[in-house]
Scaffold this motif. Structure first.
Motif, PDB file in Angstrom:
ATOM      1  N   GLU A  88       0.826  -1.214   0.000  1.00 53.87           N
ATOM      2  CA  GLU A  88       0.000   0.000   0.000  1.00 53.87           C
ATOM      3  C   GLU A  88       0.861   1.265   0.000  1.00 53.87           C
ATOM      4  O   GLU A  88       0.517   2.256  -0.657  1.00 53.87           O
ATOM      5  N   TYR A  93      -3.239   2.412  -7.613  1.00 51.19           N
ATOM      6  CA  TYR A  93      -4.151   2.096  -6.508  1.00 51.19           C
ATOM      7  C   TYR A  93      -3.894   0.702  -5.967  1.00 51.19           C
ATOM      8  O   TYR A  93      -3.442  -0.184  -6.694  1.00 51.19           O
ATOM      9  N   VAL A  94      -4.252   0.522  -4.701  1.00 53.76           N
ATOM     10  CA  VAL A  94      -4.443  -0.801  -4.132  1.00 53.76           C
ATOM     11  C   VAL A  94      -5.941  -0.979  -3.949  1.00 53.76           C
ATOM     12  O   VAL A  94      -6.620  -0.090  -3.421  1.00 53.76           O
ATOM     13  N   SER A  95      -6.456  -2.107  -4.407  1.00 49.95           N
ATOM     14  CA  SER A  95      -7.857  -2.448  -4.184  1.00 49.95           C
ATOM     15  C   SER A  95      -7.925  -3.500  -3.091  1.00 49.95           C
ATOM     16  O   SER A  95      -7.309  -4.560  -3.196  1.00 49.95           O
ATOM     17  N   ARG A 147      -7.133   3.799  -0.405  1.00 50.27           N
ATOM     18  CA  ARG A 147      -7.372   2.460  -0.949  1.00 50.27           C
ATOM     19  C   ARG A 147      -8.787   2.343  -1.519  1.00 50.27           C
ATOM     20  O   ARG A 147      -9.742   2.870  -0.933  1.00 50.27           O
TER      21      ARG A 147
END
Length: 396
Positions: free
Chosen positions: A247, A265-267, A328
């Motif tokens: 992240e 992005y981090v999902s 996030r």
């Protein structure tokens, strides 16, 4: 040959080509039944052969009409040994993509290596020129560092103190208690090296340096947070340290990609049955309870529903991407709903071997696990003679 499931611990050592192909077709049919996505047209998926990576590739291709390149490490059939499920998944995906007039090529090898990164860049330059989206969905137990040659092995352990709680063996349906000893500093370092963001950044650095990222290109990697009950062995354990690093890398890459109008992005996705999650103590019991509760509330999603929602309702809405206070994307929002978690927690305190089937969806968990390898899939004759030697056309 007639192919049956064979197990070694939590790993299935066989896979069924027809079953895997049917699973892929089912996911494609779901995406085609949904509204089209105004999304990316050239998509690279790193870790493209199973789980969220495969679902991302299917969503991009059949939801947004994207051409795709998939990178993975899978094994073809050999003698009496079947290929891996990811091999059969990819063969089925490529065939369906070609029939739909979509470009689909794959690269099979160690995605952590510089050689595979370079091979991928050369394919992008030769076939497309540039990429619109890079999905990073690698899940591997080991990594050889491409610069130093050091071999890292990840572990699933708590940090600081021994962790004890309930778990379930989904084969025997026996609920028991388990204790896991804490990780050493070296094990923490290794897990971050395998599952953190270093390799993701190496990929983006290489792609950007080669000038194969389109103006406005996005990249996304996948993470998990989960409930308090799993935190000691997951989010606050070695894997959590790796996810924190992933992240943090997303923020770094986001600043880096701003130069070309891009985003990183981090999902955070929902808990689902995967080969990895099946090996984590406590998690299979939690998922079994979660499945029951979410199905009762009409909220249950699999990989493909999650990825369609990620693309359609977060990444490609035409507006600003919706994120939490840490930046996030949260596709675990239904899992983490207060009413869902309260009910799961209430059942957790009561569940034992005697009431497991009543309180949880252990049968659904078990079926989902078998389906990872192409077994227990509707519409497939498992008594029929099946050709195990299947070719991935783009690798031929």
């Amino acid at each position: 040959m007639i192919i049956k499931p064979k197990f070694r611990g939590f790993i299935c050592t066989t896979a069924h080509p027809e079953g895997c192909a049917q699973q892929v077709r089912n996911q494609i049919d779901y995406v085609k039944s949904q509204p089209a996505i105004n999304g990316p047209k050239k998509v690279l998926v790193i870790g493209a052969s199973t789980g969220y990576g495969l679902a991302s590739r299917i969503t991009a291709a059949f939801g947004a009409g994207a051409d795709t390149i998939g990178v993975f490490f899978e094994r073809p059939s050999s003698g009496n040994r079947t290929a891996t499920a990811g091999w059969y998944n990819t063969a089925a995906f490529e065939e369906a993509a070609r029939e739909a007039g979509l470009f689909a090529k794959s690269i099979n090898g160690d995605a952590f290596s510089n050689e595979i990164k370079q091979q991928t860049i050369e394919m992008i330059k030769r076939e497309w020129g540039k990429v619109d989206l890079v999905v990073y969905s690698l899940a591997a137990p080991k990594r050889v560092h491409p610069e130093t040659g050091e071999v890292f092995s990840s572990v699933l352990k708590p940090i600081g103190q021994t962790f004890s709680n309930k778990t379930v063996d989904f084969h025997t349906e026996e609920v028991s208690h388990i204790s896991i000893e804490p990780a050493t500093e070296e094990e923490i370092r290794h897990t971050i090296a395998v599952m953190g963001g270093e390799d993701w950044k190496m990929w983006i650095d290489a792609l950007q340096e080669a000038d194969v990222l389109n103006e406005g290109a996005k990249t996304v990697a996948y993470s998990y947070i989960g409930p308090v009950v799993t935190h000691p062995v997951y989010r606050e354990g070695t894997v959590g340290r790796a996810k924190n690093h992933l992240e943090a890398t997303a923020h770094e890459l986001d600043k880096q990609l701003k130069k070309i109008g891009g985003e990183a992005y981090v999902s955070v996705n929902k808990a689902l049955v995967t080969q990895s999650s099946s090996a984590i103590p406590v998690v299979p019991l939690y998922i079994s309870l979660l499945y029951k509760v979410m199905k009762e509330k009409g909220l249950h999603e699999g990989c493909i529903e999650q990825m369609y929602r990620l693309f359609n309702e977060r990444l490609y809405t035409g507006g600003e991407v919706q994120v939490d206070e840490e930046g996030r994307i949260r596709i675990d929002d239904w899992e983490m709903r207060e009413d869902v978690q309260a009910e799961v927690s209430a059942r957790w305190s009561k569940v034992d071997s005697d009431n497991l089937k009543e309180l949880s969806d252990i049968e659904g968990y078990r079926r989902d696990f078998f389906q990872l390898f192409g077994f227990e899939t509707d519409g497939v004759d498992y008594e029929a003679d099946t050709e195990a030697n299947v070719t991935i056309q783009s690798l031929a």
